[in-house]
Design a protein around this motif. Sequence first.
Motif, PDB file in Angstrom:
ATOM      1  N   PHE A 185      40.704  48.620  78.496  1.00 31.67           N
ATOM      2  CA  PHE A 185      39.518  49.367  78.059  1.00 31.67           C
ATOM      3  C   PHE A 185      39.813  50.856  78.200  1.00 31.67           C
ATOM      4  O   PHE A 185      40.544  51.269  79.103  1.00 31.67           O
ATOM      5  CB  PHE A 185      38.303  48.997  78.912  1.00 31.67           C
ATOM      6  CG  PHE A 185      37.093  49.854  78.671  1.00 31.67           C
ATOM      7  CD1 PHE A 185      36.315  49.679  77.546  1.00 31.67           C
ATOM      8  CD2 PHE A 185      36.748  50.856  79.579  1.00 31.67           C
ATOM      9  CE1 PHE A 185      35.198  50.478  77.321  1.00 31.67           C
ATOM     10  CE2 PHE A 185      35.640  51.653  79.369  1.00 31.67           C
ATOM     11  CZ  PHE A 185      34.864  51.461  78.234  1.00 31.67           C
ATOM     12  N   ALA A 186      39.260  51.654  77.298  1.00 32.33           N
ATOM     13  CA  ALA A 186      39.338  53.116  77.395  1.00 32.33           C
ATOM     14  C   ALA A 186      37.957  53.688  77.186  1.00 32.33           C
ATOM     15  O   ALA A 186      37.168  53.174  76.372  1.00 32.33           O
ATOM     16  CB  ALA A 186      40.307  53.682  76.355  1.00 32.33           C
ATOM     17  N   THR A 187      37.647  54.758  77.932  1.00 35.30           N
ATOM     18  CA  THR A 187      36.327  55.385  77.774  1.00 35.30           C
ATOM     19  C   THR A 187      36.194  56.073  76.431  1.00 35.30           C
ATOM     20  O   THR A 187      35.085  56.357  75.970  1.00 35.30           O
ATOM     21  CB  THR A 187      36.076  56.387  78.909  1.00 35.30           C
ATOM     22  OG1 THR A 187      37.145  57.344  78.946  1.00 35.30           O
ATOM     23  CG2 THR A 187      35.981  55.674  80.241  1.00 35.30           C
ATOM     24  N   GLY A 188      37.318  56.343  75.783  1.00 38.64           N
ATOM     25  CA  GLY A 188      37.306  56.910  74.449  1.00 38.64           C
ATOM     26  C   GLY A 188      38.496  56.428  73.657  1.00 38.64           C
ATOM     27  O   GLY A 188      39.610  56.349  74.177  1.00 38.64           O
ATOM     28  N   GLY A 189      38.278  56.082  72.378  1.00 33.33           N
ATOM     29  CA  GLY A 189      39.363  55.678  71.521  1.00 33.33           C
ATOM     30  C   GLY A 189      39.854  54.259  71.783  1.00 33.33           C
ATOM     31  O   GLY A 189      39.178  53.432  72.422  1.00 33.33           O
ATOM     32  N   ASN A 190      41.054  54.002  71.282  1.00 37.91           N
ATOM     33  CA  ASN A 190      41.660  52.671  71.372  1.00 37.91           C
ATOM     34  C   ASN A 190      42.831  52.702  72.348  1.00 37.91           C
ATOM     35  O   ASN A 190      43.792  53.461  72.144  1.00 37.91           O
ATOM     36  CB  ASN A 190      42.152  52.237  69.987  1.00 37.91           C
ATOM     37  CG  ASN A 190      41.043  52.239  68.968  1.00 37.91           C
ATOM     38  OD1 ASN A 190      40.020  51.579  69.136  1.00 37.91           O
ATOM     39  ND2 ASN A 190      41.228  53.013  67.886  1.00 37.91           N
ATOM     40  N   PRO A 191      42.810  51.890  73.389  1.00 33.58           N
ATOM     41  CA  PRO A 191      43.878  51.927  74.388  1.00 33.58           C
ATOM     42  C   PRO A 191      45.135  51.212  73.908  1.00 33.58           C
ATOM     43  O   PRO A 191      45.076  50.280  73.108  1.00 33.58           O
ATOM     44  CB  PRO A 191      43.263  51.211  75.590  1.00 33.58           C
ATOM     45  CG  PRO A 191      42.274  50.271  74.996  1.00 33.58           C
ATOM     46  CD  PRO A 191      41.726  50.955  73.777  1.00 33.58           C
TER      47      PRO A 191
END
Length: 334
Positions: free
Chosen positions: A311-317
Amino acid sequence: MTTYSKGLENSKTNIEGFMKDMRALFTGGVASNFSATSLQVVQRGAGANMSVDVSIGDAHLVRPTSDYSFYVWQDAATNVAITTAPATNSRIDAIVAWVDTSVTNVSLNNSPGSLKFSAIVGIVAGSPVAPIDSAIQTALGSTVAWTRLANVTVGTSVTSIVNANISDQRSAITSRTSAGANTVGTTAIADGAVTGSKLATTSIRLGYAQITANAGVVGGTVKQVPGLTSTVTVPAGGRSVKITAYSFAVSTDAAGTNSNALSIWDGTVGSGTQIGGGQNLVTGAGAASFIIAMAVVTPSAGSKTFNVGAFATGGNPTVSASTTQPAFILVELI
């Protein structure tokens, strides 16, 4: 009532007294732990016909009354004749080893010829079964010590017996001690005495899976990292399990400062139970740092599947991996 002892000075001991401790310590059977082919029944070595060969080997034969036993062996194969095949239907014969106590010898050691082999003929039928133990005992004699070596299927009008017709029925000699065969009680093992080479692979590592190429995950919510899943069998006993997830670099394609996370799940990522995790904090698209996520649980015995999510707080990990630096999930007993 009469009491007895063996080994007393100036006293006689007969075969019962001499062998009684063997019967108490060991079950009847073949010494297959010493040699895997001990007294194995095979097709005739000189060419298949209506007979079989019993291989070189040893056995421990207990009398049916269990009062004492005999240790027997042969140093060359013995051929055992099979009765002519039935004209219709088929039968199953039992090949047995037994002790003929009438064979004695005061000049030669160990009663040569006292170990004998017989083919106990089964009943002809459309669906035949092998002779049962009581039928074998009756055929040999009520006091005879014996063991079953093989069952041989004799088909309609066959003229030879091959290995495909022979079913191995040997049972190994085992210890009658409470700890069981090839086991040692805990108190008998000195501290630090067990070396790594003596541990079963699954005594520590239950499961492992790795990826060797980057794995991208669509952002927004936690998602399964493809390939990072491990299904294991947890043994009984209540030991804890440690699960470790690792990647040398986890990044996101979003600008700015973001947190990337790896999570460990009992069951399906997102709908199962999250039991552990780890995260990094990076600034800039493509910026990366390693993550190690760990969890320690004490699950019930049985099958369990553990998964890794990203999971990432922004974008695609992106979970980075290579052949020299794989990303992995490791499940261990502790």
